[in-house]
Write a protein that holds these residues in place. Structure first.
Motif, short mmCIF file in Angstrom:
data_model
loop_
_atom_site.label_atom_id
_atom_site.label_comp_id
_atom_site.label_asym_id
_atom_site.label_seq_id
_atom_site.Cartn_x
_atom_site.Cartn_y
_atom_site.Cartn_z
N ARG A 1 0.85 -1.19 0.00
CA ARG A 1 0.00 0.00 0.00
C ARG A 1 0.88 1.23 0.00
NH1 ARG A 1 -4.82 1.92 4.10
NH2 ARG A 1 -6.13 0.97 2.51
N GLU A 2 0.72 2.08 -1.04
CA GLU A 2 1.42 3.35 -1.11
C GLU A 2 0.45 4.46 -0.67
OE1 GLU A 2 3.63 4.10 -4.72
OE2 GLU A 2 3.49 1.98 -5.25
N SER A 3 0.90 5.30 0.26
CA SER A 3 0.03 6.34 0.82
C SER A 3 0.66 7.72 0.64
CB SER A 3 -0.22 6.08 2.31
OG SER A 3 -0.88 4.86 2.51
N TYR A 4 -0.22 8.68 0.45
CA TYR A 4 0.19 10.07 0.29
C TYR A 4 -0.81 10.94 1.05
CZ TYR A 4 0.61 14.69 -1.95
OH TYR A 4 0.74 16.04 -2.19
N MET A 5 -0.31 11.91 1.81
CA MET A 5 -1.20 12.83 2.52
C MET A 5 -0.64 14.24 2.49
SD MET A 5 -2.38 13.03 6.54
CE MET A 5 -3.55 11.68 6.44
N GLN A 6 -1.49 15.18 2.10
CA GLN A 6 -1.16 16.60 2.21
C GLN A 6 -2.34 17.26 2.92
OE1 GLN A 6 -1.09 19.21 -1.29
NE2 GLN A 6 0.86 20.03 -0.56
N TRP A 7 -2.10 17.71 4.14
CA TRP A 7 -3.18 18.24 4.95
C TRP A 7 -3.54 19.66 4.54
CZ3 TRP A 7 -6.27 15.56 7.95
CH2 TRP A 7 -7.10 16.23 8.85
N GLN A 8 -2.57 20.43 4.13
CA GLN A 8 -2.83 21.82 3.75
C GLN A 8 -1.82 22.24 2.70
OE1 GLN A 8 -4.77 24.27 3.22
NE2 GLN A 8 -5.10 25.13 5.24
N PRO A 9 -2.25 22.63 1.51
CA PRO A 9 -1.30 23.09 0.50
C PRO A 9 -0.77 24.48 0.84
CG PRO A 9 -3.54 23.32 -0.30
CD PRO A 9 -3.64 22.64 1.03
N ARG A 10 0.05 25.02 -0.03
CA ARG A 10 0.67 26.32 0.18
C ARG A 10 -0.38 27.37 0.54
NH1 ARG A 10 3.56 26.54 -4.24
NH2 ARG A 10 1.70 26.95 -5.47
N GLN A 11 -0.04 28.23 1.52
CA GLN A 11 -0.95 29.28 1.95
C GLN A 11 -0.14 30.51 2.36
OE1 GLN A 11 -3.04 28.16 5.58
NE2 GLN A 11 -1.44 26.71 6.10
N PHE A 12 -0.79 31.67 2.35
CA PHE A 12 -0.11 32.89 2.78
C PHE A 12 -1.12 33.78 3.50
CE2 PHE A 12 -1.61 33.58 -1.55
CZ PHE A 12 -2.31 34.78 -1.45
N SER A 13 -0.59 34.72 4.29
CA SER A 13 -1.46 35.64 5.04
C SER A 13 -0.70 36.92 5.34
CB SER A 13 -1.92 34.99 6.35
OG SER A 13 -0.84 34.75 7.22
N ILE A 14 -1.46 37.96 5.64
CA ILE A 14 -0.92 39.25 6.05
C ILE A 14 -1.64 39.66 7.33
CG2 ILE A 14 -2.54 40.54 4.59
CD1 ILE A 14 -0.25 42.58 4.20
N SER A 15 -0.91 40.19 8.29
CA SER A 15 -1.50 40.56 9.58
C SER A 15 -1.07 41.96 9.98
CB SER A 15 -1.10 39.55 10.67
OG SER A 15 0.30 39.62 10.92
N LEU A 16 -1.92 42.60 10.77
CA LEU A 16 -1.65 43.95 11.28
C LEU A 16 -1.87 43.94 12.78
CD1 LEU A 16 -1.07 46.98 10.82
CD2 LEU A 16 -3.56 47.28 10.51
N THR A 17 -0.85 44.39 13.51
CA THR A 17 -0.92 44.46 14.97
C THR A 17 -0.86 45.91 15.40
OG1 THR A 17 0.24 42.35 15.18
CG2 THR A 17 0.18 43.75 17.13
N TYR A 18 -1.77 46.28 16.32
CA TYR A 18 -1.73 47.63 16.90
C TYR A 18 -1.66 47.49 18.42
CZ TYR A 18 -2.92 52.34 18.34
OH TYR A 18 -2.88 53.58 18.93
#
Length: 874
Positions: A826-843
């Motif tokens: 049995r050959e298995s492959y798992m990718q839970w979350q592909p490439r992602q990006f975000s921007i955040s602002l802190t005050y």
């Protein structure tokens, strides 16, 4: 201090322990004395990470140096005499004063003036920007733990606890959110020193994603926990310390995040401190989408059967839409100089919807049989509500560090899961045994229809957990170098599970109950624990001895509705354990922040509640998880020998470790019928597992514009054991298979974090990791690697930060493995979350910048859990 004085202390405190007396008698025959102090600016602000050098005027060999902590405070041991004290810090003028050190105690505050050209951006206010002032070292080694400060982790800004853990030394996070340490996933999570409703019933990715990164002050990595900590978690403990501001007046920060795949978060940390009152409120919420992919390809060995399944391919794609909200509010009230009370409440909600799609494709060696397929779609919903209330009382007997802490935690966690499943296929297999001699027999047994065949089912699961945790912790300092600690803890956990499953093999017939998967379970745990721990130091040699006694009582009451006489219908099982867990910590100082460390501890891995329930739930009828009511705890003996050196420009911490687990618990896979493509997984006690290797962590400030933090581990493993099960082979005969799990080899882990300073307000970070392959007799696990990027810019005169991050730049973070079975591969492959990006602002907003200094003496060994309002970890 002589032995008579020690005995008087113990008589007065009614704690006459012989082994403590003899150890303390040696500890007090010292020439050095312990001193403490602080460094402040001209405006009486604490100066963190300032260099304080003590030069002895009579003998240079007695000279020493140290750094202040994040609160501008320091402690060290000195030989009495006259000293020139030099205080230095970036953006401050050097200051030299002369003091006579005669006895132990606090020598007061040392003042230092800022340079005329220094920036007016406050170091203490710019959380997570590493380029504006004397920066904190993100990684610190202590006697019984290692501390990671995520404030300089740009990659996880605007993220959550799971994002932060991906950068913590000695910790790995799999694509499905599974957290492991040194190759073992049996990690125990604590919040402020104890289990918490914030993590919910499960400690998987959903729970980790519900705690914002901005609320985390630090993470304590405890690979070999002392007897003061609970004994659960054979690979160690991760203690998550949440922020609690000590600034006077009204202060706080707000963080907003936008990202893709769609991701939004808004969180706030607010506090108000005046006179004897401290109020705090941390909370927020977010929305997140995630796509995970799972593929299994099964290639069966051709045994020259006339009708043989040669290959089956399964691809699963799930789209998750989740919302989470959490709030933590409370207060601390200082009744007087010796007593304070604290009260807090936490609420957490989590709502997740899942759209799933599974494609099954089959290849048979029968020429006239068309290649069939199955399409399985599902819609699921998971809601979770967690509540927690904490009450604590801290009492200071005196100003010498004798403390008593009492705390009570009430927790409640409710979860509802519901899944609708619809399956269609272009063939159906009757439940007869295969006996294929000719086409007529074949077509009679295997119905080949022009019309599609349909199956509908649903599965609902309700769970409720109620937890009560009570703790008492006592600390008794003995002189300047020794301390006795003792305590008691009780954990009461009640888990209730109610599962219902229905199915029908035609669209026009009513659903019927699946008896095995329709069940009710009451699972109760009661743990009582006592611990005693003594710490002292003799010259350059330090030691800590402890023992913990845990009495465990587990009850499983299970009932299902299955009518098959060969199936387990009910279980009423009780298990009791009484175990001693010793711990030993030894250290030898080669110089300031330069020491050898040797330690040993014994741990336990108790089975999780759903591991003991035979038929817990079903969401995939070809990959079924079964509990094992006979599963027993695993025990581990863990040894570590390390070296730690911390200088102004670098820290190094190589550690050799050896860990042996008995009654090792593993998740195994098997087939009850080798003519089908249905795989079962279940936990079993296999045998022994040994791990040994080198774990290397370090930081380096190579240049003013480049900082590195890295970790590397190489470990060997040796697993012995086998798993036997009964199955129906391809000829229809019942046989017993023995599946070996013996294996040995080497595996590696590596992580490198590089932070580049562009100017005083802008920096960016590259973070890469690599996990080497790992093989056993039944599975080959492939290598995995990824690269992440983060950037941070300080704005609004230090009151704001804007950050950008991209996770898995090259989309390579996936888990691949090959499993070996008697019937094939049995050959298995798992990718839970592909490439992602975000921007955040802190005050950040603040009413006052003054840190309210503690009024009472705080012993260097106190508060081992890092929680200002709890009574230690226990």
């Amino acid at each position: 201090m002589n032995q008579t004085e020690i005995i008087n202390i113990f008589t007065k405190k009614t704690l006459g322990l012989t082994f403590v007396l003899s150890a303390a008698a040696l500890a007090f025959a010292q020439e050095k004395v312990g001193i403490s102090g602080s460094v402040v600016s001209k405006s009486n602000q604490p100066v963190p990470y300032a260099s304080v050098t003590f030069s002895n005027k009579a003998n240079k060999q007695f000279s020493d140096a140290t750094l202040t902590d994040e609160k501008g405070q320091y402690k060290l041991d000195l030989t009495p005499g006259q000293y020139d004290i030099t205080v230095e810090a970036i953006d401050y003028k050097k200051n030299v004063i002369t003091k006579q050190i005669t006895a132990a105690g606090n020598i007061g505050a040392l003042s230092i003036d800022p340079e005329a050209s220094a920036t007016n951006i406050k170091t203490g206010d710019i959380q997570g920007v590493v380029i504006t002032a004397p920066s904190t070292k993100p990684y610190k080694v202590e006697l019984d733990k290692r501390t990671y400060d995520p404030s300089q982790d740009i990659v996880s800004k605007g993220g959550n606890l799971q994002d932060v853990l991906q950068n913590v030394p000695s910790v790995e996070v799999d694509t499905d959110g599974t957290v492991s340490m040194r190759g073992s996933s049996n990690v125990r999570f604590l919040i402020n020193g104890k289990p918490s409703a914030l993590l919910g019933i499960s400690e998987g990715s959903n729970a980790l994603q519900s705690i914002p990164a901005d609320q985390i002050e630090r993470i304590e990595v405890i690979t070999n926990p002392s007897s003061k900590f609970e004994a659960s978690g054979t690979s160690g403990i991760l203690n998550i310390i949440l922020k609690k501001s000590k600034k006077v007046g009204f202060n706080g920060s707000v963080v907003g995040t936008l990202g893709y795949q769609p991701r939004t978060m808004l969180n706030a940390n607010l506090s108000w401190r005046k006179n004897k009152w401290t109020w705090f409120l941390n909370g927020g919420g977010g929305y997140n989408e995630a796509t995970n992919t799972n593929r299994n390809s099964n290639t069966n060995y051709d045994k020259n059967q006339e009708f043989q399944l040669l290959r089956s391919d399964q691809e699963t794609k799930n789209k998750n839409y989740s919302k989470n909200y959490n709030a933590n509010a409370g207060f601390v009230y200082d009744i007087d100089d010796k007593n304070s009370v604290n009260l807090s409440g936490t609420i957490r909600t989590f709502d997740n919807e899942t759209d799933g799609r599974i494609n099954y494709n089959y290849l048979y060696n029968y020429a006239d049989f068309p290649n069939p397929y199955t399409l399985r779609t599902s819609d699921g919903n998971n809601t979770n509500l967690a509540l927690q209330g904490d009450l604590g009382w801290d009492h200071k007997f005196d100003d010498k560090g004798q403390n008593l802490s009492v705390s009570l935690s009430l927790q409640r966690n409710k979860s509802n899961n519901y899944t609708d499943i619809f399956q269609e296929s272009n063939f159906k297999i009757r439940r007869d045994e295969f006996d294929v001699d000719n086409d007529d027999d074949f077509n009679e047994i295997i119905g080949i229809d022009n019309e599609m065949n349909y199956q509908v089912s649903n599965n609902s699961q309700y769970s409720l957990t109620k937890t009560i945790i009570g703790k008492i912790d006592y600390e008794l300092p003995i002189g300047e170098n020794s301390k006795l600690e003792a305590g008691y803890r009780v954990d009461s956990n009640n888990n209730f599970y109610d599962n219902t499953a229905n199915e029908a093999f035609d669209l026009n017939v009513p659903l019927t109950l699946m008896g095995k998967f329709t069940n009710v379970t009451n699972y109760d745990e009661l743990f009582n624990a006592f611990y005693l721990q003594f710490r002292s130091k003799i010259g350059k040699f330090g030691y800590q001895l402890g023992v913990r006694d845990e009495l465990s009582n587990v009850k499983v009451d299970y009932h299902n509705l299955d009518t098959d006489p060969n199936t387990i219908h009910s279980i009423n099982n009780k298990k009791n354990y009484n175990n001693l867990f010793p711990s030993v910590y030894l250290s030898y100082d080669l110089g300031k922040d330069n020491q050898f460390l040797l330690n040993y501890s014994r741990r336990i891995d108790r089975p999780r509640s759903w591991f003991l329930i035979p038929y817990f739930s079903i969401t995939d009828n070809q990959n079924i998880f079964l509990g094992n009511v006979n599963l027993n705890p695993s025990y581990v003996d863990s040894f570590e020998f390390g070296y730690s050196i911390s200088k102004k420009k670098y820290t190094l911490n190589p550690t050799l470790f050896y860990r042996k687990t008995t009654d090792d618990s593993k998740i195994v896979s098997y087939q009850e019928d080798e003519n089908t493509n249905v795989f079962f997984t279940t936990p079993v006690n296999l045998g022994t597992n040994e791990q040994y290797g080198l774990d290397f962590n370090g930081t380096a400030d190579l240049f003013s514009w480049l900082k590195l933090m890295g970790s590397f581990s190489v470990f060997g493993y040796k697993t012995t054991g086998e798993f036997s099960y009964n199955t129906i082979d391809v000829k229809g005969n019942e046989v017993t298979r023995i599946q070996p799990y013996t294996g040995d080899g080497l595996s590696t882990r590596a992580r490198l974090n590089a932070t580049f300073k562009v100017d005083k307000t802008f920096s960016f970070q590259l973070q890469g990791f690599y996990r080497g392959p790992q093989n056993t007799a039944s599975q080959d696990r492939k290598a995995m690697y990824a690269l992440n990027l983060g950037a941070s810019k300080t704005i609004w005169d230090g009151n704001g930060t804007i950050a950008f991050n991209m996770q898995d730049i090259f989309n390579t973070r996936s888990m691949r493995s090959v499993g070996y079975f008697p019937t094939g591969v049995r050959e298995s492959y798992m990718q839970w979350q592909p490439r992602q990006f975000s921007i955040s602002l802190t005050y950040r907003f603040k009413q006052g910048e003054k840190i309210d200094q503690p009024k009472r003496k705080k012993d260097i060994n106190s508060n081992a859990a890092g929680d200002d309002q709890q009574g230690g970890p226990m």
